[in-house]
Design a protein around this motif. Structure first.
Motif, PDB file in Angstrom:
ATOM      1  N   VAL A 135       0.834  -1.196   0.000  1.00  0.00           N
ATOM      2  CA  VAL A 135       0.000   0.000   0.000  1.00  0.00           C
ATOM      3  C   VAL A 135       0.873   1.252   0.000  1.00  0.00           C
ATOM      4  O   VAL A 135       0.532   2.266  -0.611  1.00  0.00           O
ATOM      5  CB  VAL A 135      -0.926   0.000   1.241  1.00  0.00           C
ATOM      6  N   THR A 136       2.010   1.176   0.663  1.00  0.00           N
ATOM      7  CA  THR A 136       2.869   2.345   0.854  1.00  0.00           C
ATOM      8  C   THR A 136       3.869   2.561  -0.287  1.00  0.00           C
ATOM      9  O   THR A 136       4.706   3.457  -0.194  1.00  0.00           O
ATOM     10  CB  THR A 136       3.615   2.225   2.198  1.00  0.00           C
ATOM     11  N   GLY A 137       3.786   1.755  -1.367  1.00  0.00           N
ATOM     12  CA  GLY A 137       4.574   2.036  -2.560  1.00  0.00           C
ATOM     13  C   GLY A 137       5.866   1.278  -2.745  1.00  0.00           C
ATOM     14  O   GLY A 137       6.522   1.429  -3.773  1.00  0.00           O
ATOM     15  N   GLU A 138       6.274   0.461  -1.810  1.00  0.00           N
ATOM     16  CA  GLU A 138       7.508  -0.305  -1.977  1.00  0.00           C
ATOM     17  C   GLU A 138       7.345  -1.340  -3.091  1.00  0.00           C
ATOM     18  O   GLU A 138       6.234  -1.763  -3.399  1.00  0.00           O
ATOM     19  CB  GLU A 138       7.880  -1.038  -0.671  1.00  0.00           C
ATOM     20  N   ASP A 139       8.449  -1.758  -3.677  1.00  0.00           N
ATOM     21  CA  ASP A 139       8.432  -2.817  -4.687  1.00  0.00           C
ATOM     22  C   ASP A 139       8.501  -4.178  -4.011  1.00  0.00           C
ATOM     23  O   ASP A 139       9.353  -4.402  -3.142  1.00  0.00           O
ATOM     24  CB  ASP A 139       9.614  -2.680  -5.645  1.00  0.00           C
ATOM     25  N   GLU A 140       7.588  -5.080  -4.418  1.00  0.00           N
ATOM     26  CA  GLU A 140       7.624  -6.454  -3.926  1.00  0.00           C
ATOM     27  C   GLU A 140       8.875  -7.144  -4.475  1.00  0.00           C
ATOM     28  O   GLU A 140       9.335  -6.829  -5.573  1.00  0.00           O
ATOM     29  CB  GLU A 140       6.385  -7.231  -4.399  1.00  0.00           C
ATOM     30  N   SER A 141       9.408  -8.102  -3.714  1.00  0.00           N
ATOM     31  CA  SER A 141      10.599  -8.831  -4.140  1.00  0.00           C
ATOM     32  C   SER A 141      10.732 -10.109  -3.336  1.00  0.00           C
ATOM     33  O   SER A 141      10.392 -10.145  -2.153  1.00  0.00           O
ATOM     34  CB  SER A 141      11.841  -7.962  -3.931  1.00  0.00           C
ATOM     35  N   PHE A 142      11.222 -11.147  -3.973  1.00  0.00           N
ATOM     36  CA  PHE A 142      11.450 -12.409  -3.269  1.00  0.00           C
ATOM     37  C   PHE A 142      12.636 -12.290  -2.307  1.00  0.00           C
ATOM     38  O   PHE A 142      12.703 -12.967  -1.303  1.00  0.00           O
ATOM     39  CB  PHE A 142      11.690 -13.540  -4.266  1.00  0.00           C
ATOM     40  N   LYS A 143      13.570 -11.423  -2.621  1.00  0.00           N
ATOM     41  CA  LYS A 143      14.787 -11.279  -1.817  1.00  0.00           C
ATOM     42  C   LYS A 143      14.683 -10.228  -0.729  1.00  0.00           C
ATOM     43  O   LYS A 143      15.647  -9.931  -0.048  1.00  0.00           O
ATOM     44  CB  LYS A 143      15.974 -10.947  -2.719  1.00  0.00           C
ATOM     45  N   GLY A 144      13.518  -9.628  -0.555  1.00  0.00           N
ATOM     46  CA  GLY A 144      13.363  -8.601   0.465  1.00  0.00           C
ATOM     47  C   GLY A 144      13.254  -7.223  -0.165  1.00  0.00           C
ATOM     48  O   GLY A 144      13.319  -7.068  -1.376  1.00  0.00           O
ATOM     49  N   PHE A 145      13.087  -6.227   0.661  1.00  0.00           N
ATOM     50  CA  PHE A 145      12.887  -4.869   0.189  1.00  0.00           C
ATOM     51  C   PHE A 145      13.337  -3.909   1.275  1.00  0.00           C
ATOM     52  O   PHE A 145      13.627  -4.309   2.394  1.00  0.00           O
ATOM     53  CB  PHE A 145      11.408  -4.636  -0.160  1.00  0.00           C
ATOM     54  N   THR A 146      13.351  -2.654   0.952  1.00  0.00           N
ATOM     55  CA  THR A 146      13.674  -1.606   1.925  1.00  0.00           C
ATOM     56  C   THR A 146      12.465  -0.693   2.059  1.00  0.00           C
ATOM     57  O   THR A 146      11.995  -0.142   1.051  1.00  0.00           O
ATOM     58  CB  THR A 146      14.896  -0.794   1.465  1.00  0.00           C
ATOM     59  N   PRO A 147      11.921  -0.529   3.277  1.00  0.00           N
ATOM     60  CA  PRO A 147      10.789   0.384   3.462  1.00  0.00           C
ATOM     61  C   PRO A 147      11.167   1.798   3.028  1.00  0.00           C
ATOM     62  O   PRO A 147      12.296   2.245   3.228  1.00  0.00           O
ATOM     63  CB  PRO A 147      10.521   0.331   4.971  1.00  0.00           C
ATOM     64  N   LEU A 148      10.207   2.497   2.420  1.00  0.00           N
ATOM     65  CA  LEU A 148      10.459   3.879   2.000  1.00  0.00           C
ATOM     66  C   LEU A 148      10.647   4.786   3.207  1.00  0.00           C
ATOM     67  O   LEU A 148      11.360   5.786   3.137  1.00  0.00           O
ATOM     68  CB  LEU A 148       9.309   4.379   1.123  1.00  0.00           C
ATOM     69  N   THR A 149       9.965   4.446   4.319  1.00  0.00           N
ATOM     70  CA  THR A 149      10.156   5.170   5.580  1.00  0.00           C
ATOM     71  C   THR A 149      10.237   4.133   6.703  1.00  0.00           C
ATOM     72  O   THR A 149       9.823   2.997   6.540  1.00  0.00           O
ATOM     73  CB  THR A 149       8.991   6.133   5.891  1.00  0.00           C
ATOM     74  N   THR A 150      10.778   4.532   7.833  1.00  0.00           N
ATOM     75  CA  THR A 150      10.814   3.639   8.996  1.00  0.00           C
ATOM     76  C   THR A 150       9.990   4.245  10.125  1.00  0.00           C
ATOM     77  O   THR A 150       9.814   5.465  10.200  1.00  0.00           O
ATOM     78  CB  THR A 150      12.262   3.407   9.498  1.00  0.00           C
ATOM     79  N   PHE A 151       9.481   3.372  10.971  1.00  0.00           N
ATOM     80  CA  PHE A 151       8.687   3.825  12.104  1.00  0.00           C
ATOM     81  C   PHE A 151       9.591   3.987  13.315  1.00  0.00           C
ATOM     82  O   PHE A 151      10.289   3.052  13.718  1.00  0.00           O
ATOM     83  CB  PHE A 151       7.597   2.812  12.424  1.00  0.00           C
ATOM     84  N   GLU A 152       9.592   5.185  13.871  1.00  0.00           N
ATOM     85  CA  GLU A 152      10.273   5.472  15.126  1.00  0.00           C
ATOM     86  C   GLU A 152       9.360   6.394  15.913  1.00  0.00           C
ATOM     87  O   GLU A 152       9.008   7.474  15.428  1.00  0.00           O
ATOM     88  CB  GLU A 152      11.623   6.151  14.890  1.00  0.00           C
ATOM     89  N   PRO A 153       8.932   5.993  17.114  1.00  0.00           N
ATOM     90  CA  PRO A 153       8.022   6.837  17.903  1.00  0.00           C
ATOM     91  C   PRO A 153       8.552   8.263  18.044  1.00  0.00           C
ATOM     92  O   PRO A 153       9.730   8.475  18.317  1.00  0.00           O
ATOM     93  CB  PRO A 153       7.963   6.129  19.259  1.00  0.00           C
ATOM     94  N   GLY A 154       7.661   9.216  17.802  1.00  0.00           N
ATOM     95  CA  GLY A 154       8.027  10.624  17.942  1.00  0.00           C
ATOM     96  C   GLY A 154       8.710  11.227  16.737  1.00  0.00           C
ATOM     97  O   GLY A 154       9.043  12.400  16.733  1.00  0.00           O
ATOM     98  N   LYS A 155       8.954  10.405  15.701  1.00  0.00           N
ATOM     99  CA  LYS A 155       9.609  10.907  14.490  1.00  0.00           C
ATOM    100  C   LYS A 155       8.707  10.650  13.293  1.00  0.00           C
ATOM    101  O   LYS A 155       7.845   9.784  13.329  1.00  0.00           O
ATOM    102  CB  LYS A 155      10.959  10.209  14.292  1.00  0.00           C
ATOM    103  N   PRO A 156       8.899  11.398  12.196  1.00  0.00           N
ATOM    104  CA  PRO A 156       8.083  11.144  11.004  1.00  0.00           C
ATOM    105  C   PRO A 156       8.419   9.773  10.404  1.00  0.00           C
ATOM    106  O   PRO A 156       9.513   9.253  10.569  1.00  0.00           O
ATOM    107  CB  PRO A 156       8.464  12.272  10.047  1.00  0.00           C
ATOM    108  N   GLY A 157       7.468   9.201   9.709  1.00  0.00           N
ATOM    109  CA  GLY A 157       7.665   7.894   9.072  1.00  0.00           C
ATOM    110  C   GLY A 157       6.785   6.843   9.704  1.00  0.00           C
ATOM    111  O   GLY A 157       6.564   6.840  10.920  1.00  0.00           O
ATOM    112  N   HIS A 158       6.250   5.960   8.904  1.00  0.00           N
ATOM    113  CA  HIS A 158       5.309   4.952   9.396  1.00  0.00           C
ATOM    114  C   HIS A 158       5.709   3.527   9.041  1.00  0.00           C
ATOM    115  O   HIS A 158       5.018   2.574   9.375  1.00  0.00           O
ATOM    116  CB  HIS A 158       3.909   5.241   8.848  1.00  0.00           C
ATOM    117  N   GLY A 159       6.798   3.324   8.319  1.00  0.00           N
ATOM    118  CA  GLY A 159       7.176   1.990   7.883  1.00  0.00           C
ATOM    119  C   GLY A 159       6.431   1.611   6.618  1.00  0.00           C
ATOM    120  O   GLY A 159       5.866   2.455   5.932  1.00  0.00           O
ATOM    121  N   ALA A 160       6.410   0.329   6.298  1.00  0.00           N
ATOM    122  CA  ALA A 160       5.753  -0.164   5.088  1.00  0.00           C
ATOM    123  C   ALA A 160       4.540  -1.000   5.465  1.00  0.00           C
ATOM    124  O   ALA A 160       4.571  -1.740   6.449  1.00  0.00           O
ATOM    125  CB  ALA A 160       6.731  -0.995   4.271  1.00  0.00           C
TER     126      ALA A 160
END
Length: 166
Positions: free
Chosen positions: A58-83
């Motif tokens: 939903v958040t736009g990352e590319d699917e992959s069998f070998k894994g992926f990198t979230p476009l943003t990461t979730f850290e409390p109190g900081k911007p970003g929500h993860g994938a």
């Protein structure tokens, strides 16, 4: 089980951008023997199973069998929500009719063992960062046989887990 077991399990996957599909077909042959008193019964049973799964980031990352990198990461109190990934799955298991043949000498009890199970599920995966994944899934399974008066009642499950990658 008594003797040779042979399992064949081809699998496929295909990913295109945010979408993915994964499937597998399994066939197993197993030699079995059952001894009840003075009666010994042997046979080879052939069981099959398959599944298909669809996924979408939903958040736009590319699917992959070998894994992926979230476009943003979730850290409390900081911007970003993860994938965030939505998934759907359907799967079936079919047990060889020969498992239920033979009355009291059968390999499986038709009053307690289902001949077939079909399940469908949906879920959401939240990747907080590259190392932490939280999953929530709902699944419903329908059975053919497995009860004294016909089919075993449907089962529903709500499953969750947290995965850590190092």
């Amino acid at each position: 089980a008594d003797g040779e077991r042979l399992r064949v399990s081809p699998q496929f996957y295909y990913y295109l951008g945010r979408f993915g599909v994964l499937g597998e077909y399994v066939t197993v042959s197993q030699d079995v023997t059952r001894v009840v008193g003075a009666v010994t019964r042997s046979d080879s049973l052939y069981n099959t199973a398959w599944h298909a799964q669809l996924s979408w980031f939903v958040t736009g990352e590319d699917e992959s069998f070998k894994g992926f990198t979230p476009l943003t990461t979730f850290e409390p109190g900081k911007p970003g929500h993860g994938a965030l990934e939505l998934v759907a799955r359907y799967h079936e298991l079919s047990v060889d009719d020969a498992a239920f043949a033979g009355g009291d000498n059968s390999f499986a009890n038709p009053l307690t063992a289902a001949r077939k199970a079909r399940a469908a599920g949906i879920g959401v995966n939240w990747y907080l960062n590259q190392s932490v994944k939280w999953s929530l899934n709902y699944e419903r399974t329908r059975f053919d046989g497995g009860a004294e008066t016909g089919d075993r009642p449907d089962e529903e499950a709500l499953l969750t887990r947290i995965g850590l990658a190092f």
